[in-house]
Design a protein around this motif. Structure first.
Motif, PDB file in Angstrom:
ATOM      1  N   UNK A 194       6.863  -6.104   2.437  1.00  0.00           N
ATOM      2  CA  UNK A 194       6.807  -4.643   2.522  1.00  0.00           C
ATOM      3  C   UNK A 194       6.084  -4.262   3.815  1.00  0.00           C
ATOM      4  N   UNK A 195       6.791  -3.549   4.663  1.00  0.00           N
ATOM      5  CA  UNK A 195       6.364  -3.313   6.036  1.00  0.00           C
ATOM      6  C   UNK A 195       4.963  -2.707   6.131  1.00  0.00           C
ATOM      7  N   UNK A 196       4.736  -1.594   5.455  1.00  0.00           N
ATOM      8  CA  UNK A 196       3.446  -0.906   5.550  1.00  0.00           C
ATOM      9  C   UNK A 196       2.336  -1.703   4.878  1.00  0.00           C
ATOM     10  N   UNK A 197       2.643  -2.337   3.781  1.00  0.00           N
ATOM     11  CA  UNK A 197       1.631  -3.128   3.071  1.00  0.00           C
ATOM     12  C   UNK A 197       1.149  -4.284   3.939  1.00  0.00           C
ATOM     13  N   UNK A 198       2.074  -4.943   4.612  1.00  0.00           N
ATOM     14  CA  UNK A 198       1.696  -6.050   5.503  1.00  0.00           C
ATOM     15  C   UNK A 198       0.904  -5.542   6.703  1.00  0.00           C
ATOM     16  N   UNK A 199       1.259  -4.359   7.175  1.00  0.00           N
ATOM     17  CA  UNK A 199       0.528  -3.798   8.318  1.00  0.00           C
ATOM     18  C   UNK A 199      -0.910  -3.461   7.936  1.00  0.00           C
ATOM     19  N   UNK A 200      -1.080  -2.865   6.772  1.00  0.00           N
ATOM     20  CA  UNK A 200      -2.411  -2.432   6.330  1.00  0.00           C
ATOM     21  C   UNK A 200      -3.299  -3.624   5.985  1.00  0.00           C
ATOM     22  N   UNK A 201      -2.731  -4.595   5.272  1.00  0.00           N
ATOM     23  CA  UNK A 201      -3.541  -5.724   4.799  1.00  0.00           C
ATOM     24  C   UNK A 201      -3.572  -6.894   5.772  1.00  0.00           C
ATOM     25  N   UNK A 398      -5.443  -1.936  -5.160  1.00  0.00           N
ATOM     26  CA  UNK A 398      -4.305  -1.043  -4.902  1.00  0.00           C
ATOM     27  C   UNK A 398      -3.883  -0.362  -6.203  1.00  0.00           C
ATOM     28  N   UNK A 399      -3.347   0.831  -6.065  1.00  0.00           N
ATOM     29  CA  UNK A 399      -2.803   1.563  -7.211  1.00  0.00           C
ATOM     30  C   UNK A 399      -1.360   1.956  -6.929  1.00  0.00           C
ATOM     31  N   UNK A 400      -0.584   2.042  -8.002  1.00  0.00           N
ATOM     32  CA  UNK A 400       0.758   2.642  -7.919  1.00  0.00           C
ATOM     33  C   UNK A 400       0.664   4.014  -8.557  1.00  0.00           C
ATOM     34  N   UNK A 428      -9.348   0.107  -1.763  1.00  0.00           N
ATOM     35  CA  UNK A 428     -10.395  -0.794  -1.263  1.00  0.00           C
ATOM     36  C   UNK A 428      -9.736  -1.870  -0.430  1.00  0.00           C
ATOM     37  N   UNK A 429     -10.250  -2.085   0.744  1.00  0.00           N
ATOM     38  CA  UNK A 429      -9.693  -3.092   1.646  1.00  0.00           C
ATOM     39  C   UNK A 429     -10.842  -3.713   2.436  1.00  0.00           C
ATOM     40  N   UNK A 434      -8.683   2.083   4.231  1.00  0.00           N
ATOM     41  CA  UNK A 434      -7.851   2.553   3.126  1.00  0.00           C
ATOM     42  C   UNK A 434      -6.537   3.092   3.699  1.00  0.00           C
ATOM     43  N   UNK A 435      -5.527   3.146   2.844  1.00  0.00           N
ATOM     44  CA  UNK A 435      -4.233   3.651   3.312  1.00  0.00           C
ATOM     45  C   UNK A 435      -3.390   4.088   2.124  1.00  0.00           C
ATOM     46  N   UNK A 436      -2.511   5.056   2.355  1.00  0.00           N
ATOM     47  CA  UNK A 436      -1.539   5.511   1.365  1.00  0.00           C
ATOM     48  C   UNK A 436      -0.166   5.485   2.032  1.00  0.00           C
ATOM     49  N   UNK A 437       0.837   4.968   1.337  1.00  0.00           N
ATOM     50  CA  UNK A 437       2.186   4.981   1.879  1.00  0.00           C
ATOM     51  C   UNK A 437       3.182   4.970   0.722  1.00  0.00           C
ATOM     52  N   UNK A 438       4.413   5.334   1.029  1.00  0.00           N
ATOM     53  CA  UNK A 438       5.447   5.478   0.002  1.00  0.00           C
ATOM     54  C   UNK A 438       6.381   4.272  -0.036  1.00  0.00           C
ATOM     55  N   UNK A 439       6.852   3.959  -1.237  1.00  0.00           N
ATOM     56  CA  UNK A 439       7.932   2.999  -1.453  1.00  0.00           C
ATOM     57  C   UNK A 439       8.957   3.642  -2.372  1.00  0.00           C
ATOM     58  N   UNK A 440      10.134   3.114  -2.353  1.00  0.00           N
ATOM     59  CA  UNK A 440      11.190   3.594  -3.246  1.00  0.00           C
ATOM     60  C   UNK A 440      11.331   2.612  -4.400  1.00  0.00           C
ATOM     61  N   UNK A 441      11.311   3.122  -5.633  1.00  0.00           N
ATOM     62  CA  UNK A 441      11.427   2.268  -6.822  1.00  0.00           C
ATOM     63  C   UNK A 441      12.801   2.468  -7.454  1.00  0.00           C
ATOM     64  N   UNK A 442      13.645   1.475  -7.280  1.00  0.00           N
ATOM     65  CA  UNK A 442      14.961   1.485  -7.898  1.00  0.00           C
ATOM     66  C   UNK A 442      14.800   0.935  -9.309  1.00  0.00           C
ATOM     67  N   UNK A 443      14.387   1.821 -10.211  1.00  0.00           N
ATOM     68  CA  UNK A 443      13.940   1.413 -11.530  1.00  0.00           C
ATOM     69  C   UNK A 443      14.970   0.692 -12.364  1.00  0.00           C
TER      70      UNK A 443
END
Length: 497
Positions: A194-201, A398-400, A428-429, A434-443
């Motif tokens: 996940x692009x943003x998650x890898x960038x942040x962490x 992290x939270x969803x 917490x990092x 800290x960071x917030x970003x969106x993902x799409x959930x194809x439930x």
């Protein structure tokens, strides 16, 4: 040293010991006040065989902790006040401890002998406990876990790490910094996909405990398994400990995720030819992957550590997923008696120890407290269920968050809430911000996806919700569907089952 005084000391049976080394190290402490704090810090009363030596050392340590010098006068005075001077052989024996050594210069040699014999005795006694436990046991797995824990506890207490001058550390750090420019460097964390998650962490780092928490129905198991899927497709070895779902249920989810097939179609058996082709292709992708699944309700950290050690020794190990913390039990029976909060605190601390020992990232899923749902706001660190220790022990939390579940009618009418878009909150990092970003959930196929910079997913624009009611992501039932994926279990791999 007088033979009569030596005979007063209780001699063990056949256990390794050296009374001379014990006498010598105690004599060094009496003879040279400069080494008292340094040497005493590396000794414990259990390192001595003689009961008299244990009493003398404890008295020495008590004086040192009061920032006073240890000598014949201060030592004999304290022992006299405690009524223990006679028990150790009187002031005559204390005097002989000094006379038995010509110089304190060889203290390290005496210390090494005392440590060596102490470790050997602990191993012998530990082996005896393992034998006794195994003779009366009816559960081989429990006995094996007991044996591994016994040896690990002895090894853990033998840790001799010490302060290191920064100049000796910097060469390794500089080498690491030079290698960070290489994307394939071992110093980069594992890529989650996940692009943003890898960038942040910066990727998932070895030894880190990562906690992923969410309210029920937000997809925390799906997100965790998506990360496992992405890591496995990069060739990494992953261990999954599911305390809630079966191996078959998890395998079914992974097939639906990889194939991007509606799980409701799988559940009802209403699959068209295209969907069947996708499922078979997904099976071909998953079959060779190094994913090992263990389903076991009520597992404790020591059991998980034991299984991970064996897996790492045999097949390697890069990542561990635990689903989820609140279904685990403490390895310490006493913690259970102290209440659930203390038990979860013990679990959390041991999961961090597990990550450090295995030198792999551990992703532990967690529930949120019921009060968090009442606020209808984004979850916060204090919402972690059962214990604040989870927040303290974790390197990353992290939270969803599902905006569409708690959005106001006004936000929906204004088109601010988009369908199936979830927010990932890195609250917490330890290695960054800290960071917030969106993902799409194809439930319908339990699949989280990156959102492109142009706001599209798979070439399609994400549309705002057009109803006045929040739309819940489709819940995926945990029914067992007769689809077989060649995802191995840890028990099968380890014991040939």
């Amino acid at each position: 040293m007088a033979e009569t005084n030596t005979k007063k000391l209780k001699m063990p049976g056949e256990l390794p010991h050296s009374l001379e080394a014990e006498q010598s190290i105690l004599g060094c402490l009496l003879l040279d006040t400069r080494m008292q704090v340094e040497v005493a810090a590396f000794l414990h009363e259990d390192d001595f065989v003689s009961e008299a030596h244990k009493i003398i050392f404890n008295a020495m340590n008590e004086i040192i902790l009061q920032n006073k010098p240890v000598d014949i006068v201060t030592l004999s005075d304290l022992l006299e006040k405690k009524g223990e001077l006679k028990a150790v052989g009187g002031i005559e024996y204390l005097t002989e401890l000094i006379s038995v050594i010509p110089s304190a210069a060889n203290y390290q040699h005496y210390l090494d002998i005392v440590h060596r014999d102490s470790m050997l005795r602990k191993l012998i006694l530990g082996a005896t406990e393992i034998i006794q436990e195994s003779i009366g046991s009816s559960d081989s797995n429990s006995s094996l876990a007991f044996a591994e824990k016994t040896v690990f506890d002895i090894s853990d207490k033998a840790d001799t790490s010490s302060l290191v001058k920064i100049g000796n550390i910097l060469p390794d750090v500089m080498m690491m910094l030079n290698e960070l420019g290489d994307e394939n460097s071992i110093h980069h964390g594992l890529k989650t996909g996940y692009r943003e998650l890898d960038r942040v962490l910066g990727g998932l780092r070895p030894g880190n405990l990562i906690v992923l928490a969410a309210r029920p129905g937000c997809g925390k198991t799906s997100f965790g398994m998506n990360i496992v899927e992405n890591l496995a497709r990069q060739g990494h070895t992953c261990a999954v400990f599911s305390l809630e779902m079966s191996k078959e249920e998890l395998a079914q989810r992974m097939i639906c995720s990889v194939a991007e097939v509606n799980s409701q179609h799988v559940k009802t058996g209403k699959l068209d030819r295209t969907e069947w082709r996708k499922i078979r292709k997904a099976q071909e992708i998953l079959a060779p992957s190094k994913i090992y699944i263990e389903e076991s309700a009520g597992s404790n950290p020591h059991e998980i550590l034991s299984k991970c050690r064996r897996l790492k020794r045999k097949s390697g190990l890069d990542f561990v997923l635990i689903d989820y913390i609140q279904l685990m039990e403490s390895s310490n029976p006493n913690r259970k008696k102290e209440g659930r909060q203390q038990e979860v605190s013990d679990i959390s601390r041991n999961l961090k120890i597990l990550a450090k020992e295995l030198k792999v990232p551990v992703l532990a899923l967690s529930q949120l407290s019921r009060d968090s749902a009442k606020r209808k706001e984004k979850p916060q660190l204090q919402d972690l269920r059962d214990s604040g220790a989870i927040e303290q022990d974790a390197d990353i939390v992290m939270f969803i968050h599902r905006p569409d579940q708690y959005a106001s009618e006004k936000d929906i009418e204004e088109g601010k809430i988009k369908k199936n878009v979830v927010e990932i909150l890195v609250e917490k990092n330890r290695h960054g911000s800290q960071a917030h970003f969106d993902l799409y959930f194809k439930g319908e196929c339990t699949k989280f996806k990156d959102i492109n910079t142009d706001g599209t997913v798979d070439g399609e624009e994400i549309k705002p919700i057009e109803t006045d009611k929040p739309i819940a992501v489709e819940e995926i039932a945990n029914d067992n569907v007769a689809i077989t994926a060649d995802v191995k279990s840890i028990d099968d791999e380890m014991f040939g089952g």
